[in-house]
Design a protein around this motif. Structure first.
Motif, short mmCIF file in Angstrom:
data_model
loop_
_atom_site.label_atom_id
_atom_site.label_comp_id
_atom_site.label_asym_id
_atom_site.label_seq_id
_atom_site.Cartn_x
_atom_site.Cartn_y
_atom_site.Cartn_z
N GLU A 155 0.81 -1.22 0.00
CA GLU A 155 0.00 0.00 0.00
C GLU A 155 0.84 1.28 0.00
O GLU A 155 0.35 2.36 -0.31
CB GLU A 155 -0.92 -0.01 1.22
N GLN A 156 2.14 1.14 0.34
CA GLN A 156 3.02 2.30 0.33
C GLN A 156 3.69 2.48 -1.04
O GLN A 156 4.53 3.35 -1.21
CB GLN A 156 4.11 2.16 1.41
N ALA A 157 3.31 1.67 -2.00
CA ALA A 157 3.93 1.76 -3.33
C ALA A 157 3.66 3.13 -3.96
O ALA A 157 2.68 3.80 -3.63
CB ALA A 157 3.36 0.67 -4.24
N LEU A 158 4.54 3.52 -4.88
CA LEU A 158 4.32 4.75 -5.62
C LEU A 158 3.17 4.52 -6.58
O LEU A 158 3.13 3.51 -7.27
CB LEU A 158 5.58 5.13 -6.39
N GLY A 159 2.25 5.47 -6.63
CA GLY A 159 1.09 5.28 -7.48
C GLY A 159 -0.14 4.84 -6.69
O GLY A 159 -1.19 4.60 -7.28
N VAL A 160 0.00 4.74 -5.35
CA VAL A 160 -1.18 4.47 -4.52
C VAL A 160 -1.59 5.79 -3.86
O VAL A 160 -0.78 6.44 -3.21
CB VAL A 160 -0.89 3.43 -3.42
N GLU A 184 -0.10 10.51 -13.45
CA GLU A 184 -0.38 10.15 -14.84
C GLU A 184 -0.66 8.65 -14.88
O GLU A 184 0.20 7.85 -14.55
CB GLU A 184 0.84 10.48 -15.70
N ASN A 235 11.17 -0.65 -9.16
CA ASN A 235 11.41 0.71 -8.66
C ASN A 235 10.39 1.16 -7.61
O ASN A 235 10.36 2.32 -7.22
CB ASN A 235 11.41 1.70 -9.82
N GLY A 236 9.53 0.24 -7.22
CA GLY A 236 8.56 0.58 -6.18
C GLY A 236 7.26 1.15 -6.69
O GLY A 236 6.43 1.61 -5.91
N TRP A 237 7.07 1.16 -8.01
CA TRP A 237 5.81 1.67 -8.57
C TRP A 237 4.79 0.54 -8.67
O TRP A 237 5.15 -0.62 -8.87
CB TRP A 237 6.04 2.25 -9.97
#
Lengths: 295, 463
Positions: B249-254, B280, B349-351
């Motif tokens: 849930e801490q991913a980039l894009g959440v 985007e 990359n964590g996205w």
């Protein structure tokens, strides 16, 4: 509108602003921050309160150019105004609300990295005003990035200045100074470290070795700053915390810095593009990876 | 062929495929001719049930009759006597479960389109520059209202009409609360509808001070002791967005729906000339089934993403208004019902790169009366996506309660207030809206604002 009564460059890429904000100046405490919006099209971004004057109703902000908004802010002059300044937000530093007798017992060291000198200053000033002692380390990349040394010296019991390249003061990172001081026989019961995330992470790794409790001040992406948007969420001790209402100061040994650092890149490419667009304007011709100017 | 008068006059809407690519208002509303025709269907019941279904008790038969008689200005004044935000309510109220749900016409045919008629009269007044009637004699008493959302505006409007000197304190840089930061332009136009309704407040004499975070910039005690306010109404709204606590849930894009919508609506991040960046997305998954989830999904769609709703119960339990669900479907949003996220998947990359969901079935009803969703073991599946928007509701904001000694909160940290009067545990302090009930609707917050105003009037009249 919030009038800028004083604007000045304090060191490389870094500017100081004294801003009229009577409600905030009246109620703010060390550790708190404001959210600023430059103008109608500006974004909201958080800035720690670097000093305040309850009498004259002003607060002090120190801004380092990192993106389009900070670059735009740093072009403002005395007599200009900020459209919105909202605060004080976040909680005051713990010592502000703790019984003074308890605070007195704790041998305190403040570590300021880079722009961290600004948020550390009001905390050290608070110590001085309450007749308490504390030591301070200021660290920066090189001598061009050192500011407020005299101001800090006036309120700190001992001040140690260091640069990564040895161009001024001691030679080496703040973590080296911390270890040197301990080796020299200094003893601390509590450390407050404020600065770039990577610096706070390494201070925490160092203090962990010596088992010294460490407070850090987190400055993640934020929109409203009042606990509505959730953009500033962090993992602290495995729990989701919001920097704006639960922080901004946290137990540094519990903060998941790697995850927090990752989150700061969320808009990096977009911000980079915005900064290029802002700096280069119509002369922009490539380099952003977006406009096709490189092809 | 239905009997004459059984069917409502249809309202014109933007074509779904066109509107899916713009932020212009979906519903175009009635023109004078259509409104008059629709209003004439009203039976003008003596014992009008619609009024009992309206949280703010608008005299509905009266304003509908005035439209039928060709006098929308009179209709607007009738609306204004009970509601401070008719152009807003005509657009966002869940009429199907309130006034229209009680309409006698609805038994055998379509109920009267009360919401669309309300909107027509309010829009007519705005276009013609007609203002609500105001109170000319001031009573000299000062009331502070915290928050300029529906509860605060409604409370302030009623008090100003009673002659009070009212100041609203708003934490954000723009007034309107959820009307401004939450509900998107295509459902509630900001410049055309929200700002003029707020301007009507200024016409009534209400002052709005922006950028003041009560609980931080000042406190309720300071407002009452130092600034001379005789009473305070707390309409500070809902608070912190909830997350699921699932891996990734801490991913980039959440994002929380609050963040996503605030960027798009308040910060206008979707427009090139504004500095705030907008995520985007090519493929977005929205978790949740309420109105806020629909708003976030329809925003993501308009910004060019293929958009999916993931909701753990079935269509019948979707908490969103039927109209919103219908519009979302028409625009091409895909509904993944009876499934629940268990993990958000990240790339190196964590996205966000996808979301793993598990299929659900409905079991026995729970305490809310809705059938409890139960996981079907082994039914996990992945949806590929680059954005996840969590729309799971909110928990109360602690800023005011934690800085106001004597103001009681309940187990859920909501402010405790009497429904009919807004009376709290602290003398002179009243509260209503989401800060009291947890996240609900615009009109329920307005009802609470009106009740609070009545409570304050009673309290200060005795003082």
């Amino acid at each position: 509108m919030f009038q800028i009564v004083e604007a000045a460059k304090v060191c490389e890429k870094t500017y100081h602003f004294k801003v009229e904000a009577p409600r905030i100046a009246r109620s703010c405490e060390p550790g708190q921050f404001v959210v600023v919006r430059l103008d109608e099209v500006g974004e909201r971004f958080p800035l720690t309160i670097a000093d305040y004057d309850r009498e004259s109703g002003t607060i002090d902000l120190v801004v380092q150019i990192v993106g389009a908004s900070s670059a735009r802010m740093c072009e403002l002059k005395t007599g200009d105004a900020l459209m919105d300044v909202i605060g004080p937000l976040g909680n005051p530093s713990d010592f502000v609300t703790e019984p003074i007798e308890e605070v007195k017992k704790v041998r305190k060291l403040f570590i300021a990295g880079g722009n961290g000198t600004a948020p550390v200053y009001p905390q050290v000033r608070w110590y001085k005003e309450h007749g308490l002692e504390c030591d301070v380390i200021i660290g920066a990349k090189n001598k061009d990035f050192i500011f407020w040394e005299e101001k800090m010296k006036a309120v700190a019991t001992n001040l140690y200045v260091t640069t990564d390249d040895g161009s001024y003061g001691r030679n080496g990172m703040v973590t080296k100074v911390l270890e040197d001081l301990i080796a020299e026989g200094k003893e601390y019961d509590s450390v407050v470290a404020i600065g770039p995330m990577i610096m706070m992470k390494f201070v925490c790794l160092t203090t962990k070795k010596y088992d010294i409790p460490t407070i850090v001040s987190m400055n993640p992406i934020m929109i409203d700053g009042t606990g509505m948007c959730g953009a500033c969420r962090l993992l602290v001790g495995g729990e989701v915390k919001f920097a704006c209402v639960d922080g901004p100061e946290f137990d540094g040994h519990l903060v998941d810095f790697d995850q927090a650092m990752k989150r700061t890149v969320q808009y990096k490419t977009q911000e980079g593009r915005a900064l290029l667009k802002y700096q280069e304007g119509d002369t922009h011709h490539g380099g952003c990876g977006n406009c096709g100017g490189d092809e | 062929m239905a009997a004459p008068g059984m069917e409502r006059v249809p309202v014109r809407e933007q074509d779904p495929l066109v509107r899916a690519k713009n932020f212009d208002e979906v519903c175009l509303g009635y023109n004078a001719e259509e409104a008059t025709e629709e209003a004439k269907r009203c039976l003008n019941c003596k014992n009008a049930q619609c009024v009992t279904g309206c949280p703010v008790h608008i005299d509905i038969p009266k304003f509908v009759k005035e439209i039928a008689d060709g006098d929308p200005e009179a209709a607007f004044q009738t609306l204004s006597a009970s509601s401070s935000l008719p152009a807003v309510c005509g657009r966002v109220c869940p009429q199907e479960t309130q006034c229209e749900g009680k309409c006698i016409r609805g038994i055998k045919g379509d109920p009267i389109s009360i919401g669309k008629l309300e909107r027509f009269a309010a829009d007519y007044a705005r276009e013609k520059g007609i203002k609500p009637a105001k109170c000319e004699t001031k009573n000299g008493k000062k009331v502070a209202v915290i928050g300029s959302g529906p509860a605060g505006l409604s409370c302030a409007g009623d008090l100003a009409k009673l002659g009070y000197d009212v100041t609203i304190f708003e934490a954000l840089h723009a007034p309107g609360g959820v009307l401004t930061y939450g509900i998107p332009e295509f459902r509630l136009p900001k410049d055309a509808v929200v700002q003029p309704e707020i301007a009507n407040m200024a016409h009534l004499g209400v002052k709005i001070e922006l950028d003041v975070v009560v609980g931080k910039s000042t406190t309720i005690d300071q407002l009452m002791e130092d600034e001379g306010f005789d009473a305070v109404f707390v309409g500070s709204g809902a608070g912190l967005p909830m997350f699921m606590g699932i891996p990734g849930e801490q991913a980039l894009g959440v994002f929380s729906a609050n963040e996503y919508l605030t960027r798009s609506n308040l910060m206008k991040a979707r427009l090139e000339e504004y500095d705030t960046p907008m995520p985007e997305s090519k493929k977005a998954v929205i978790v949740g089934g309420g109105n806020v989830a629909m708003d976030a999904a329809r925003t993501a769609l308009r910004l060019g993403a293929e958009t999916h709703i993931v909701y753990r119960r079935s269509e019948a339990e979707l908490p969103a208004r039927a109209e919103e669900v219908h519009h979302a479907k028409e625009e091409g949003i895909q509904f993944n019902l009876l499934c629940n996220p268990v993990e958000i998947l990240m790339d190196e990359n964590g996205w966000v790169r996808g979301i793993t969901c598990i299929r659900m079935e409905l079991g026995e009803p729970d305490e809310s009366g809705r059938r409890r969703p139960v996981e079907i073991p082994g039914s996990e599946f992945e949806i590929e996506c680059d954005t996840v928007i969590m729309s799971l509701g909110t928990s109360p904001n602690p800023l005011i309660a934690s800085t106001t000694p004597g103001l009681d909160v309940n187990r859920k940290k909501c402010i405790v207030a009497e429904e009919a009067t807004g009376v709290t545990s602290k003398e002179g302090v009243f509260a209503g809206g989401d800060a009291v009930t947890g996240a609900a609707t615009v009109i329920l917050a307005m009802e609470a604002g009106r009740n609070g105003a009545a409570g304050i009037h009673e309290y200060l009249s005795k003082k």
